[in-house]
Design an enzyme around this catalytic site. Structure first.
Site, short mmCIF file in Angstrom:
data_model
loop_
_atom_site.label_atom_id
_atom_site.label_comp_id
_atom_site.label_asym_id
_atom_site.label_seq_id
_atom_site.Cartn_x
_atom_site.Cartn_y
_atom_site.Cartn_z
N SER A 129 -3.51 5.75 4.46
CA SER A 129 -2.62 4.80 5.08
C SER A 129 -3.04 3.37 4.71
CB SER A 129 -2.70 4.99 6.59
OG SER A 129 -1.52 4.58 7.17
N GLY A 130 -2.08 2.52 4.44
CA GLY A 130 -2.36 1.11 4.15
C GLY A 130 -1.74 0.22 5.20
N ARG A 131 -0.41 0.22 5.21
CA ARG A 131 0.36 -0.67 6.08
C ARG A 131 -0.07 -0.57 7.55
NH1 ARG A 131 5.23 -1.95 4.31
NH2 ARG A 131 5.16 -0.07 3.07
N CYS A 175 12.74 -21.17 -7.80
CA CYS A 175 14.11 -21.31 -8.29
C CYS A 175 14.80 -19.95 -8.38
CB CYS A 175 14.12 -22.00 -9.65
SG CYS A 175 13.36 -23.62 -9.59
N GLU A 176 14.83 -19.26 -7.26
CA GLU A 176 15.52 -17.97 -7.12
C GLU A 176 16.11 -18.01 -5.73
OE1 GLU A 176 15.83 -15.13 -8.92
OE2 GLU A 176 14.61 -15.78 -10.64
N ARG A 191 8.13 -9.27 0.24
CA ARG A 191 8.90 -8.17 0.84
C ARG A 191 10.32 -8.58 1.26
NH1 ARG A 191 7.83 -5.79 4.85
NH2 ARG A 191 8.27 -3.68 4.19
N TYR A 200 12.80 -6.35 -0.90
CA TYR A 200 13.31 -5.22 -0.12
C TYR A 200 14.32 -5.65 0.94
CZ TYR A 200 8.85 -3.07 -1.67
OH TYR A 200 7.77 -2.62 -2.36
N GLY A 226 2.11 5.88 4.31
CA GLY A 226 3.51 5.88 4.74
C GLY A 226 3.73 5.74 6.23
C1 LIG Z 1 1.52 2.93 -1.43
C2 LIG Z 1 0.71 4.15 -1.25
C3 LIG Z 1 -0.03 4.35 -0.08
C4 LIG Z 1 0.02 3.43 1.10
O1 LIG Z 1 1.27 3.33 1.66
P1 LIG Z 1 1.47 2.65 3.10
O2 LIG Z 1 2.93 2.66 3.30
O3 LIG Z 1 0.90 1.27 2.96
O4 LIG Z 1 0.71 3.44 4.08
C5 LIG Z 1 -0.84 5.46 -0.01
N1 LIG Z 1 -0.93 6.35 -1.03
C6 LIG Z 1 -0.24 6.19 -2.18
C7 LIG Z 1 -0.39 7.20 -3.25
C8 LIG Z 1 0.61 5.10 -2.33
O5 LIG Z 1 1.32 4.97 -3.44
#
Ligand SMILES: *Cc1c(COP(=O)(O)O)cnc(C)c1O
Length: 430
Positions: free
Chosen positions: A276-278, A343-344, A313, A317, A233
Site C-alpha cells: 500500500s502507498g496512498r 501554460c496548460e 493529480r 486524473y 490500492g
Molecule cells: C502503484 C502501485 C502500488 C501502490 O498503489 P496505492 O494506490 O498507492 O496503494 C502498489 N503496488 C504496485 C505494483 C503499484 O503499481
C-alpha cells in the site's frame, strides 16, 4: 478529505513561521500522523502473519521511508532509484520487493545483486534469470487479473485485454514449473486489481483468486506458495463526504478467510503481504502555497505559487483535493478556480470550488499530498519541484528535500562531449 483535526492543530501551530522561514510552496508531512497510521495498519492485521511493503513510488523521500521502516514496513520498488531510496532507509534483501514491469537488464541485475524479492511480471523474466545462471531461491509470481479488475470497479488497469501487468492465469502452472526447473524453491503469488478502492471487497476478491491459484499449484505441481501479496490500492477519502476505508474490517475479513481456507483445504495459510502507498502516507501531507494573484475573467481566479510540478493529480486524473484557508472560516465564500502558472489550461488545483474569499499573500492548504504528489512532479515549462518538509513530533520542522533550482534544471546539459559522425558510404564516394 479535511486533514485530521490533530494534524491541523499541529500544523497551525507552526504554519506562519514555517512559511516565513522556508518560503512557499512546500509539501509538509506529519511524522506523528504517519507513525500512528503505521501502528494502526499493523494492528489491523495483528492476527494474521503479514507484512506491508510500502509502495515507494507514492513518496520516495528516505526521511519518510525511515519512519515506515521503524514500524517494520518493507518497501515495494519498481526502478533503480526506488531501490536506492529503500536502501537509504535501511532496507536490505527481502525487506524489499521489486515489482517492476517491462524490466530492463540493469534492473534485473540490481534486483538479483541486492537479493530483493523479485515479483515476476512476465515469463520472459524467467528466461533472463535462467540465462544469467543466478536464480533466486524465492520468487513471487504476479498474476494477471483477467476480468477480475473490471468486476472490482475503479480499476486503473483498464479492460482486461489492455492490462499490461502479470502472468495469465492459464500460464501460471507452466511458468511455476519452469521456475522450479531452473532452481526456484519457494514461491509467492501477487495480484493488484486497481487503486483507490474505498471498500474491502476488491481485496477479498483478489485474495480468493490467489488462494484458488495456491490450490491449483499445489495440486498440479506440489508447490505451496508461502505468501500472497494483495498489492496496493487501498483508497483514502479525498472528498469530505467520502468515508475512510475500514482497515480493521479488512483485517478481520482477510484473517477469517484465511482461517476458513486452511480448515477447508488442510493446507497451511500463506502469509499476507500488501504494497500500500496512498493509504499509508496520503492523508498525512499537505501542500502549502501562497496566493500570488487574484484575477477576474469570466471566472474568478486564485493564482498560487505552486502548480502541476508539485501535484499533478487534479490535472491528469481530474482528482479532487480538498483546499482550506487557514483562519478562513469566518470569511464570506466565493466560487473560484485555483490555478498554477503553467501554460496548460489544466494546471488547476480546483475548478469552480467554493472557498473563503482570499487576497494576495494568503496561504492555502491543499490536502492529501502525502502520496503520489511530489513524486509525480515534473519540470515541464521550467516549473520546478518544491521543497518537502517534515513536521516532527514535538513541533519542529525539518527540511527533508530542498526545492529544485535552475542549476538542477540545467544540470543534465553538463555532459561529456560526444559526437557520432555519419558513416561515409565507400560506394557513394566513388
Ligand atoms: C502503484 C502501485 C502500488 C501502490 O498503489 P496505492 O494506490 O498507492 O496503494 C502498489 N503496488 C504496485 C505494483 C503499484 O503499481
Amino acid at each position: 478529505m479535511p486533514i485530521s483535526a490533530d494534524f491541523e492543530k499541529r500544523l497551525n501551530a507552526v504554519l506562519p513561521r514555517a512559511a516565513e522561514h522556508f518560503g512557499t510552496p512546500f509539501h509538509i508531512y506529519d511524522e506523528q500522523g504517519i507513525e500512528e497510521n503505521c501502528a494502526a495498519f499493523n494492528r489491523a492485521f495483528a492476527d494474521t502473519p503479514y507484512r506491508e511493503y510500502y509502495a515507494v513510488k507514492a513518496n520516495p523521500n528516505p526521511a519518510v521511508l525511515r519512519l515506515l521502516a521503524a514500524h517494520g514496513f518493507g518497501f515495494d520498488c519498481s526502478s533503480l532509484p526506488e531501490l536506492t531510496a529503500a536502501a537509504l532507509a535501511g532496507a536490505v534483501g527481502h525487506d524489499i520487493c521489486f515489482t517492476s514491469n517491462n524490466t530492463s537488464p540493469a534492473e534485473l541485475d540490481a534486483a538479483v545483486r541486492l537479493g530483493v524479492l523479485i515479483n515476476v511480471d512476465d515469463e520472459t523474466v524467467l528466461d533472463k534469470l535462467a540465462a544469467r545462471g543466478e536464480v533466486p531461491d524465492t520468487l513471487c509470481l504476479r498474476v494477471h487479473p483477467g476480468n477480475a479488475a473490471g468486476e472490482a470497479g475503479a480499476s486503473y488497469l483498464g479492460d482486461p485485454q489492455s492490462a499490461k501487468f502479470g502472468i495469465r492465469v492459464d500460464r501460471l502452472s507452466v511458468v511455476c514449473a519452469r521456475a522450479r526447473r531452473i532452481g526456484v524453491e519457494h514461491f509467492g503469488l501477487h495480484m493488484m486489481l486497481g487503486s483507490g478502492y474505498l471498500t474491502p471487497q476488491p481485496f477479498l476478491l483478489s485474495l480468493d483468486l490467489l488462494l484458488e491459484q495456491v490450490e491449483t499449484l499445489h495440486r498440479d505441481l506440489g508447490v505451496l506458495p508461502g505468501f500472497v501479496n494483495l498489492g496496493g490500492g487501498i483508497g483514502i477519502p479525498y472528498r469530505p463526504e467520502e468515508k475512510p476505508f475500514d482497515l480493521p474490517a479488512l483485517g478481520a475479513a482477510v484473517g477469517a478467510r484465511l482461517r476458513d481456507w486452511e480448515l477447508a483445504t488442510g493446507l497451511p495459510r500463506p502469509r499476507l503481504l500488501f504494497e500500500s502507498g496512498r493509504y499509508v502516507t496520503g492523508p498525512h501531507g499537505v501542500l502549502v502555497t501562497r496566493v500570488l494573484n487574484r484575477m477576474s475573467k469570466w471566472r474568478e481566479y486564485v493564482g498560487v505559487d505552486a502548480g502541476m510540478s508539485a501535484l499533478m493529480r487534479p490535472a491528469i486524473y481530474g482528482a479532487y483535493h480538498h483546499i482550506t484557508v487557514p483562519d478562513g472560516s469566518d470569511r464570506r465564500h466565493e466560487v473560484v478556480d485555483v490555478v498554477g502558472s503553467l501554460c496548460e489550461n489544466n494546471d488547476k488545483f480546483a475548478e469552480q470550488r467554493t472557498l473563503p474569499i482570499v487576497t494576495e499573500g494568503d496561504l492555502l492548504l491543499i490536502h492529501d499530498t502525502g502520496a503520489h504528489a511530489h513524486s509525480m512532479g515534473f519540470t515541464y515549462n521550467g516549473r520546478l519541484r518544491p521543497q518537502e518538509l517534515l513536521l516532527r513530533r514535538g513541533g519542529s520542522v525539518e527540511r527533508i528535500r530542498r526545492a529544485e533550482s535552475e542549476n538542477d534544471y540545467f544540470a543534465t546539459l553538463q555532459c561529456r562531449p560526444d559526437v557520432l559522425v555519419p558513416v561515409t558510404d565507400p560506394v557513394g564516394v566513388r
